[in-house]
Motif scaffolding. Structure first.
Motif, PDB file in Angstrom:
ATOM      1  N   VAL A   3       0.836  -1.198   0.000  1.00  0.00           N
ATOM      2  CA  VAL A   3       0.000   0.000   0.000  1.00  0.00           C
ATOM      3  C   VAL A   3       0.872   1.250   0.000  1.00  0.00           C
ATOM      4  O   VAL A   3       0.613   2.207  -0.741  1.00  0.00           O
ATOM      5  N   CYS A   4       1.931   1.245   0.810  1.00  0.00           N
ATOM      6  CA  CYS A   4       2.840   2.398   0.845  1.00  0.00           C
ATOM      7  C   CYS A   4       3.461   2.653  -0.519  1.00  0.00           C
ATOM      8  O   CYS A   4       3.633   3.808  -0.928  1.00  0.00           O
ATOM      9  N   ASP A   5       3.798   1.578  -1.221  1.00  0.00           N
ATOM     10  CA  ASP A   5       4.413   1.725  -2.546  1.00  0.00           C
ATOM     11  C   ASP A   5       3.463   2.413  -3.520  1.00  0.00           C
ATOM     12  O   ASP A   5       3.880   3.296  -4.289  1.00  0.00           O
ATOM     13  N   ILE A   6       2.173   2.050  -3.494  1.00  0.00           N
ATOM     14  CA  ILE A   6       1.186   2.682  -4.383  1.00  0.00           C
ATOM     15  C   ILE A   6       1.056   4.165  -4.053  1.00  0.00           C
ATOM     16  O   ILE A   6       1.069   5.019  -4.949  1.00  0.00           O
ATOM     17  N   PHE A   7       0.935   4.484  -2.756  1.00  0.00           N
ATOM     18  CA  PHE A   7       0.800   5.887  -2.368  1.00  0.00           C
ATOM     19  C   PHE A   7       2.058   6.676  -2.709  1.00  0.00           C
ATOM     20  O   PHE A   7       1.992   7.851  -3.079  1.00  0.00           O
ATOM     21  N   SER A   8       3.223   6.037  -2.613  1.00  0.00           N
ATOM     22  CA  SER A   8       4.467   6.710  -2.977  1.00  0.00           C
ATOM     23  C   SER A   8       4.538   6.961  -4.485  1.00  0.00           C
ATOM     24  O   SER A   8       4.946   8.042  -4.934  1.00  0.00           O
ATOM     25  N   ARG A   9       4.131   5.989  -5.284  1.00  0.00           N
ATOM     26  CA  ARG A   9       4.118   6.156  -6.744  1.00  0.00           C
ATOM     27  C   ARG A   9       3.203   7.316  -7.148  1.00  0.00           C
ATOM     28  O   ARG A   9       3.451   7.987  -8.150  1.00  0.00           O
ATOM     29  N   MET A  10       2.143   7.532  -6.352  1.00  0.00           N
ATOM     30  CA  MET A  10       1.192   8.607  -6.656  1.00  0.00           C
ATOM     31  C   MET A  10       1.592   9.926  -6.001  1.00  0.00           C
ATOM     32  O   MET A  10       0.823  10.885  -6.006  1.00  0.00           O
ATOM     33  N   ASN A  11       2.807   9.947  -5.424  1.00  0.00           N
ATOM     34  CA  ASN A  11       3.335  11.157  -4.773  1.00  0.00           C
ATOM     35  C   ASN A  11       2.443  11.632  -3.626  1.00  0.00           C
ATOM     36  O   ASN A  11       2.332  12.832  -3.360  1.00  0.00           O
ATOM     37  N   LEU A  12       1.813  10.677  -2.954  1.00  0.00           N
ATOM     38  CA  LEU A  12       0.997  11.008  -1.784  1.00  0.00           C
ATOM     39  C   LEU A  12       1.772  10.820  -0.490  1.00  0.00           C
ATOM     40  O   LEU A  12       1.313  11.234   0.578  1.00  0.00           O
ATOM     41  N   MET A  13       2.944  10.194  -0.559  1.00  0.00           N
ATOM     42  CA  MET A  13       3.791  10.015   0.612  1.00  0.00           C
ATOM     43  C   MET A  13       5.196   9.707   0.134  1.00  0.00           C
ATOM     44  O   MET A  13       5.417   9.415  -1.048  1.00  0.00           O
ATOM     45  N   GLU A  14       6.135   9.793   1.070  1.00  0.00           N
ATOM     46  CA  GLU A  14       7.490   9.355   0.770  1.00  0.00           C
ATOM     47  C   GLU A  14       7.808   8.145   1.643  1.00  0.00           C
ATOM     48  O   GLU A  14       7.022   7.777   2.502  1.00  0.00           O
ATOM     49  N   ARG A  15       8.942   7.513   1.407  1.00  0.00           N
ATOM     50  CA  ARG A  15       9.250   6.272   2.114  1.00  0.00           C
ATOM     51  C   ARG A  15      10.550   6.380   2.901  1.00  0.00           C
ATOM     52  O   ARG A  15      11.289   5.423   3.028  1.00  0.00           O
ATOM     53  N   ARG A  16      10.803   7.560   3.466  1.00  0.00           N
ATOM     54  CA  ARG A  16      12.060   7.761   4.181  1.00  0.00           C
ATOM     55  C   ARG A  16      11.856   8.093   5.653  1.00  0.00           C
ATOM     56  O   ARG A  16      12.784   8.540   6.319  1.00  0.00           O
ATOM     57  N   GLY A  17      10.651   7.914   6.168  1.00  0.00           N
ATOM     58  CA  GLY A  17      10.421   8.153   7.587  1.00  0.00           C
ATOM     59  C   GLY A  17      10.342   9.608   7.975  1.00  0.00           C
ATOM     60  O   GLY A  17      10.624   9.964   9.125  1.00  0.00           O
ATOM     61  N   THR A  18       9.950  10.489   7.030  1.00  0.00           N
ATOM     62  CA  THR A  18       9.888  11.926   7.337  1.00  0.00           C
ATOM     63  C   THR A  18       8.447  12.430   7.388  1.00  0.00           C
ATOM     64  O   THR A  18       8.218  13.639   7.389  1.00  0.00           O
ATOM     65  N   GLY A  19       7.456  11.526   7.426  1.00  0.00           N
ATOM     66  CA  GLY A  19       6.060  11.943   7.425  1.00  0.00           C
ATOM     67  C   GLY A  19       5.691  12.811   8.611  1.00  0.00           C
ATOM     68  O   GLY A  19       5.021  13.843   8.461  1.00  0.00           O
TER      69      GLY A  19
END
Length: 467
Positions: A327-343
């Motif tokens: 799920v995180c990967d899909i949201f990241s591909r859509m530029n809705l989140m990043e995956r580096r722990g900076t949320g």
């Protein structure tokens, strides 16, 4: 000179002696450390003074500790045992890193139990957390499992349209397989696919929104319950908050300052965080948005994957551990989140960028035993001055949101300091005292059970009649 240890924390546990008759008293901490973030059990520390009192015959005790771990912890975690301090006051340090093949069980007396650390306590693991550990121990995640729902029951109109809008690319059926939303044969959805399908295929993937009157859960003025694709839940959650996110402006000699209750970017970031990182193993749970006059609370089921939560997310890096990586990967591909722990840092930065921001509006994050809380303060809320007691003694005192949360956790029970901290998922005693306990005592909403001995090891706390 006698060495004094500061305090027990999420990754540190003190024991005065190596218990032979009740080894479970310290073996459950071995299980808990191996099942969470790792930690150290220090033997030879006085419970009340936290001073090193030493261990008699440390070699024999070290051998006993090693034997008990091999006999009663399954699977056996990696551990190290070391002596620290002067000979007369030497203590034994049992260091247990986070396990690579959880869950690690305590087994004896016909029991097989797993423990985790909550605050400064080792507690029996909940069923949903145990299931997560079992998946982690087999290198699987819940969202990657096959849901058993046929592809024929699902459509992905919202996902396809949103993906094309945000990336400029279309999603075809082969992409659904490669993204991990559908099984390789194209016949069934994974749990990630069920979460992102248009239809509400997973019942507890829901969002409950409520606008309350005042600063407590009293007299709702607006509410909504939403289900369907996670992208639908995100859109509806944003729209609900926006209805109550009052925008005004103030003119200056050279410009116009926009004044919002909440940063829209911070709201989106907090909602994404809640939807993609929540635990879906906790059946009957939902993500909640609770809006009050002074704040909005966004609550998601499941504590952080690996804690504890840093006191200041702006100055301390928060490791990125994804409970639902597909799920995180899909949201990241859509530029809705990043995956580096900076949320969490982005939530703070977006809030601080608002024209009406002041330091007291810094977002609050709490990692509870079963839920994760994000609190955003209403930057246009003005607190009403407290009425003097001689004028209106019947009026309950105004208390800070931290105190309100403490009261919710306590309920009508009488609890020790460690009990309260454990339920709130807090490990920093100094911060807990300054931000929660002392303000609650000063507001006279809680009281000590032994007021004449405030530092008693038997001290507990309870609500007052005024609360």
């Amino acid at each position: 000179m006698t060495k004094r240890f500061v305090s027990e924390t999420t990754d540190c546990d003190f024991k005065a002696h190596v218990e032979h008759s009740r080894p479970k008293s310290w073996l459950k901490s071995v299980s808990a450390f191996a099942n969470t973030i790792g930690g150290t059990v220090v033997f030879g520390i006085d419970d009340s003074t936290h001073e090193a009192i030493g261990i008699d015959n440390p070699q024999a005790e070290i051998e006993f500790i090693s034997r008990m771990i091999h006999d009663r912890i399954d699977p056996i975690p990696h551990f190290e045992i070391a002596l620290s301090g002067e000979r007369a006051g030497a203590v034994i340090e049992l260091r247990v890193p986070a396990g690579t093949h959880p869950p690690h069980y305590y087994r004896a007396d016909g029991r097989r139990e797993a423990y985790v650390r909550n605050g400064d306590r080792s507690e029996l693991i909940s069923s949903e957390h145990l299931n997560e550990l079992i998946l982690r121990g087999t290198n699987q995640t819940w969202d990657s499992l096959v849901s058993g729902i046929s592809m024929d029951r699902a459509s992905f109109t919202v996902l396809r349209a949103g993906y094309a809008l945000r990336t400029g690319h279309d999603i075809d059926d082969a992409d659904l397989i490669s993204f991990g939303l559908v099984t390789d044969d194209g016949g069934y959805l994974t749990n990630a696919g069920a979460l992102l399908a248009d239809e509400p295929l997973i019942r507890h993937s829901r969002l409950f929104c409520t606008r309350w009157t005042g600063t407590r859960k009293e007299d709702p003025t607006d509410d909504g319950e939403f289900s369907g694709s996670l992208l639908t839940l995100l859109r509806e959650g944003e729209a609900f908050v926006k209805r109550h996110n009052i925008l005004s402006w103030k003119k200056t000699p050279n410009s116009r300052i926009n004044l919002r209750c909440y940063s829209e970017r911070a709201i989106t970031e907090a909602l994404v965080n809640a939807l993609v990182h929540r635990s879906y193993l906790d059946l009957g749970s939902e993500v909640h948005i609770d809006m009050y006059d002074d704040r909005v609370d966004i609550i998601s089921p499941g504590s952080m994957m690996k804690g504890p939560l840093p006191k200041d997310v702006m100055s301390t890096h928060v490791e990125s551990h994804r409970r639902n990586p597909i799920v995180c990967d899909i949201f990241s591909r859509m530029n809705l989140m990043e995956r580096r722990g900076t949320g969490l840092r982005e939530i703070c930065s977006a809030t601080a960028a608002e024209d009406g921001y002041r330091s007291e509006f810094k977002p609050l994050f709490e990692n509870g035993p079963h839920d994760f809380y994000v609190t955003l303060w209403n930057m246009k809320f003005e607190r009403t001055p407290q009425v003097a007691p001689q004028v209106a003694p019947q009026v309950a005192p105004q208390v800070a949101p931290q105190v309100e949360r403490l009261l919710r956790v306590m309920g009508n029970e009488t609890l020790s300091l460690s009990d309260i901290m454990g339920r709130m998922g807090l490990s920093d005693k100094k911060n807990f005292r300054e931000s929660y306990l002392v303000p609650a005592l000063r507001s006279a909403v809680i009281e000590m059970t032994i007021p004449d001995k405030p530092n008693s090891s038997l001290q507990k706390y309870r609500r007052t009649h005024e609360a």
